[in-house]
Design an enzyme around this catalytic site. Sequence first.
Site, PDB file in Angstrom:
ATOM      1  N   LYS A  22       0.844  -1.209   0.000  1.00  0.00           N
ATOM      2  CA  LYS A  22       0.000   0.000   0.000  1.00  0.00           C
ATOM      3  C   LYS A  22       0.870   1.247   0.000  1.00  0.00           C
ATOM      4  O   LYS A  22       0.679   2.156  -0.810  1.00  0.00           O
ATOM      5  CB  LYS A  22      -0.892  -0.002   1.251  1.00  0.00           C
ATOM      6  CG  LYS A  22      -1.511   1.349   1.556  1.00  0.00           C
ATOM      7  CD  LYS A  22      -2.357   1.333   2.810  1.00  0.00           C
ATOM      8  CE  LYS A  22      -1.647   1.554   4.112  1.00  0.00           C
ATOM      9  NZ  LYS A  22      -1.382   2.946   4.493  1.00  0.00           N
ATOM     10  N   ASN A  23       1.843   1.291   0.912  1.00  0.00           N
ATOM     11  CA  ASN A  23       2.597   2.540   1.071  1.00  0.00           C
ATOM     12  C   ASN A  23       3.581   2.800  -0.069  1.00  0.00           C
ATOM     13  O   ASN A  23       4.004   3.935  -0.269  1.00  0.00           O
ATOM     14  CB  ASN A  23       3.294   2.574   2.439  1.00  0.00           C
ATOM     15  CG  ASN A  23       2.281   2.761   3.562  1.00  0.00           C
ATOM     16  OD1 ASN A  23       1.132   3.115   3.312  1.00  0.00           O
ATOM     17  ND2 ASN A  23       2.703   2.503   4.794  1.00  0.00           N
ATOM     18  N   CYS A 118      -4.322  13.289  13.181  1.00  0.00           N
ATOM     19  CA  CYS A 118      -4.464  11.871  12.860  1.00  0.00           C
ATOM     20  C   CYS A 118      -4.546  11.108  14.175  1.00  0.00           C
ATOM     21  O   CYS A 118      -3.982  11.542  15.178  1.00  0.00           O
ATOM     22  CB  CYS A 118      -3.242  11.440  12.050  1.00  0.00           C
ATOM     23  SG  CYS A 118      -3.129   9.684  11.749  1.00  0.00           S
ATOM     24  N   ARG A 123       1.366  14.320  13.364  1.00  0.00           N
ATOM     25  CA  ARG A 123       1.785  14.123  11.969  1.00  0.00           C
ATOM     26  C   ARG A 123       1.768  15.404  11.124  1.00  0.00           C
ATOM     27  O   ARG A 123       1.034  15.503  10.134  1.00  0.00           O
ATOM     28  CB  ARG A 123       0.944  13.029  11.308  1.00  0.00           C
ATOM     29  CG  ARG A 123       1.022  11.724  12.055  1.00  0.00           C
ATOM     30  CD  ARG A 123       0.304  10.618  11.361  1.00  0.00           C
ATOM     31  NE  ARG A 123       1.001  10.110  10.186  1.00  0.00           N
ATOM     32  CZ  ARG A 123       0.527   9.133   9.421  1.00  0.00           C
ATOM     33  NH1 ARG A 123      -0.621   8.579   9.683  1.00  0.00           N
ATOM     34  NH2 ARG A 123       1.221   8.722   8.386  1.00  0.00           N
ATOM     35  N   ASP A 308       4.673   0.149  11.994  1.00  0.00           N
ATOM     36  CA  ASP A 308       3.431  -0.406  11.445  1.00  0.00           C
ATOM     37  C   ASP A 308       3.210  -1.871  11.832  1.00  0.00           C
ATOM     38  O   ASP A 308       2.194  -2.460  11.450  1.00  0.00           O
ATOM     39  CB  ASP A 308       3.416  -0.271   9.907  1.00  0.00           C
ATOM     40  CG  ASP A 308       3.307   1.174   9.468  1.00  0.00           C
ATOM     41  OD1 ASP A 308       2.950   2.027  10.296  1.00  0.00           O
ATOM     42  OD2 ASP A 308       3.589   1.452   8.283  1.00  0.00           O
ATOM     43  N   ARG A 400      -8.677  -0.117   4.522  1.00  0.00           N
ATOM     44  CA  ARG A 400      -7.726   0.821   3.920  1.00  0.00           C
ATOM     45  C   ARG A 400      -6.415   0.126   3.586  1.00  0.00           C
ATOM     46  O   ARG A 400      -5.694   0.564   2.689  1.00  0.00           O
ATOM     47  CB  ARG A 400      -7.428   1.968   4.883  1.00  0.00           C
ATOM     48  CG  ARG A 400      -8.632   2.818   5.202  1.00  0.00           C
ATOM     49  CD  ARG A 400      -8.249   3.955   6.091  1.00  0.00           C
ATOM     50  NE  ARG A 400      -7.212   4.764   5.446  1.00  0.00           N
ATOM     51  CZ  ARG A 400      -6.674   5.839   5.982  1.00  0.00           C
ATOM     52  NH1 ARG A 400      -7.076   6.253   7.157  1.00  0.00           N
ATOM     53  NH2 ARG A 400      -5.741   6.499   5.349  1.00  0.00           N
TER      54      ARG A 400
HETATM   55  N1  EPU Z   1       6.941  14.173  10.827  1.00  0.00           N
HETATM   56  C1  EPU Z   1       7.045  15.516  11.124  1.00  0.00           C
HETATM   57  N2  EPU Z   1       7.012  16.407  10.079  1.00  0.00           N
HETATM   58  C2  EPU Z   1       6.866  16.003   8.792  1.00  0.00           C
HETATM   59  C3  EPU Z   1       6.771  14.638   8.494  1.00  0.00           C
HETATM   60  C4  EPU Z   1       6.805  13.724   9.545  1.00  0.00           C
HETATM   61  O1  EPU Z   1       7.167  15.903  12.287  1.00  0.00           O
HETATM   62  O2  EPU Z   1       6.828  16.868   7.911  1.00  0.00           O
HETATM   63  C5  EPU Z   1       6.989  13.181  11.928  1.00  0.00           C
HETATM   64  C6  EPU Z   1       5.712  12.367  12.036  1.00  0.00           C
HETATM   65  O3  EPU Z   1       4.725  13.030  12.794  1.00  0.00           O
HETATM   66  C7  EPU Z   1       6.220  11.099  12.694  1.00  0.00           C
HETATM   67  C8  EPU Z   1       7.628  10.949  12.118  1.00  0.00           C
HETATM   68  O4  EPU Z   1       7.983  12.230  11.624  1.00  0.00           O
HETATM   69  O5  EPU Z   1       6.300  11.281  14.074  1.00  0.00           O
HETATM   70  C9  EPU Z   1       7.766   9.950  10.988  1.00  0.00           C
HETATM   71  O6  EPU Z   1       6.753  10.173  10.028  1.00  0.00           O
HETATM   72  P1  EPU Z   1       6.949   9.815   8.481  1.00  0.00           P
HETATM   73  O7  EPU Z   1       6.925  11.051   7.709  1.00  0.00           O
HETATM   74  O8  EPU Z   1       8.109   8.895   8.338  1.00  0.00           O
HETATM   75  O9  EPU Z   1       5.612   8.997   8.210  1.00  0.00           O
HETATM   76  P2  EPU Z   1       4.623   9.148   6.976  1.00  0.00           P
HETATM   77  O10 EPU Z   1       5.364   9.331   5.723  1.00  0.00           O
HETATM   78  O11 EPU Z   1       3.555  10.123   7.332  1.00  0.00           O
HETATM   79  C10 EPU Z   1       4.618   6.613   6.384  1.00  0.00           C
HETATM   80  C11 EPU Z   1       3.586   5.549   6.248  1.00  0.00           C
HETATM   81  C12 EPU Z   1       3.058   5.181   7.635  1.00  0.00           C
HETATM   82  C13 EPU Z   1       4.237   4.702   8.477  1.00  0.00           C
HETATM   83  C14 EPU Z   1       5.315   5.785   8.537  1.00  0.00           C
HETATM   84  C15 EPU Z   1       6.559   5.371   9.289  1.00  0.00           C
HETATM   85  C16 EPU Z   1       2.622   6.004   4.092  1.00  0.00           C
HETATM   86  C17 EPU Z   1       1.454   6.429   3.298  1.00  0.00           C
HETATM   87  N3  EPU Z   1       2.494   6.020   5.408  1.00  0.00           N
HETATM   88  O12 EPU Z   1       3.947   7.716   6.977  1.00  0.00           O
HETATM   89  O13 EPU Z   1       2.149   4.111   7.446  1.00  0.00           O
HETATM   90  O14 EPU Z   1       3.789   4.400   9.783  1.00  0.00           O
HETATM   91  O15 EPU Z   1       5.691   6.142   7.195  1.00  0.00           O
HETATM   92  O16 EPU Z   1       7.099   4.223   8.739  1.00  0.00           O
HETATM   93  O17 EPU Z   1       3.647   5.622   3.541  1.00  0.00           O
HETATM   94  C18 EPU Z   1       0.309   2.730   7.937  1.00  0.00           C
HETATM   95  O18 EPU Z   1       0.465   2.207   6.822  1.00  0.00           O
HETATM   96  O19 EPU Z   1      -0.449   2.236   8.821  1.00  0.00           O
HETATM   97  C19 EPU Z   1       1.035   3.958   8.254  1.00  0.00           C
HETATM   98  C20 EPU Z   1       0.670   4.787   9.225  1.00  0.00           C
END
Ligand code: EPU
Length: 422
Positions: A22-23, A118, A123, A308, A400
Amino acid sequence: MDSILVTGGTALHGEIPIAGAKNACLTLMPATLLSEDPITLTNAPRLSDIKTMGTLLESLGTEVTSMQDGKVLTMSSHNLTNLTADYDIVRKMRASILVLGPMLARAGQAIASLPGGCAIGARPVDLHLKAMEALGAQIELRDGYVHAKAPQGLKGATIEFPFVSVGATENALLAATLARGTTILKQAAREPEIVDLAECLIAMGAQIDGHGTSTITIQGVDRLHGVTHPVVTDRIELGTYMLAPAVTGGEVECIGGKIELIEAFCEKLDAAGLSVEQTQRGLKVKRTNGDIKAINVTTEPFPGFPTDLQAQMMALLCTANGTSVLEEKIFENRFMHAPELARMGAQIEVNGGMATVTGVERLKGAPVMATDLRASVSLILAGLAAEGETLVNRVYHLDRGYERVEEKLGNCGAKIERIKGQ
Ligand code: EPU
């Protein structure tokens, strides 16, 4: 709203095919915005989040065609007719923000709704926006929307992320492919989904080096062409189903599974006393006899233990012999499954980012509430292990990220059925 009824206590035997990630798919799909040519993704998972991304792309002018029951997606973004990612779609799925970088790179402007809060944490998307600014975009936040402009086009830059963000790395990588000059991403995410995205972009003509390490170098090119690309295996679906025979006993082969996608997780299964074997076709997990040993788990960016899979691992440790400690280091509020597991008799104490789980002999079925995607599947795993019936409510979260859960587990002997909502 549908719910899922699980009757626990049956050992599982059989095989489970693992879908495309998915991701990965959610970041590969926006790559279509970078090219006038069509791109085709094979091995796409059939999930509601993927449909939502398709709807978002269509709202921007992309033609999305789905074949083989959704396993093959062709997207053609010959003309972008709209450069606004609307709140109505973004609020349904945070990954919508991943259209920002590609739209900006292709069209020199983009407007995207801010995703908002969220269930698992605040996030924010500040790192995404800072990366776009570093690439020369002017960013303004107005009325809940990000207004981004780069009238002269994006320009390569060195971007050092203060900590690892999967999404910000993806957005920056997508945008930098068409920026003028060289971009260097430091402290970049190393997840297999990033590697998959980079490989797809390279096949489209991008010049990228270092993906899979924490420094990625991108040499901007003038245009990207079409491609057909297979989506990498979903390591989180893989880990989830590897835990199914671990909680119930039995033996399940997860078809398509590869150890390198999920090594830190496999090490923990091994420490808990389970046998994990790489076969020709996938990963086989076996629980023969004996207790599950208590273990400690800390979530980390790849190659560490994935956040995850934390909820699902907790479901296993609820009946381990001894006390386990789970530390959640990625999201600040990702233990919402704990009180639901406690309703099934689990002994869990949550203190900030730390959960202490004292194993009990057996969980007992109960009605429970799914609070997010991974929490919902952890409750299904707990239900498979529990005595009696567990009714998991609000399973739209599950849909999802997991396709045909009832069928995949049911084929291995699990007693599980979907109860259609009114
Ligand atoms: N963060 C910030 N600022 C940003 C971006 C992230 O503070 O601009 C923080 C987030 O709040 C979090 C940390 O950095 O505390 C890491 O977040 P990251 O950006 O790595 O996560 P993401 O890209 O929003 C993806 C996956 C998530 C998965 C995380 C970590 C997708 C669509 N989502 O989220 O997947 O948990 O990476 O591996 O790729 C799931 O599939 O259930 C899911 C939540």
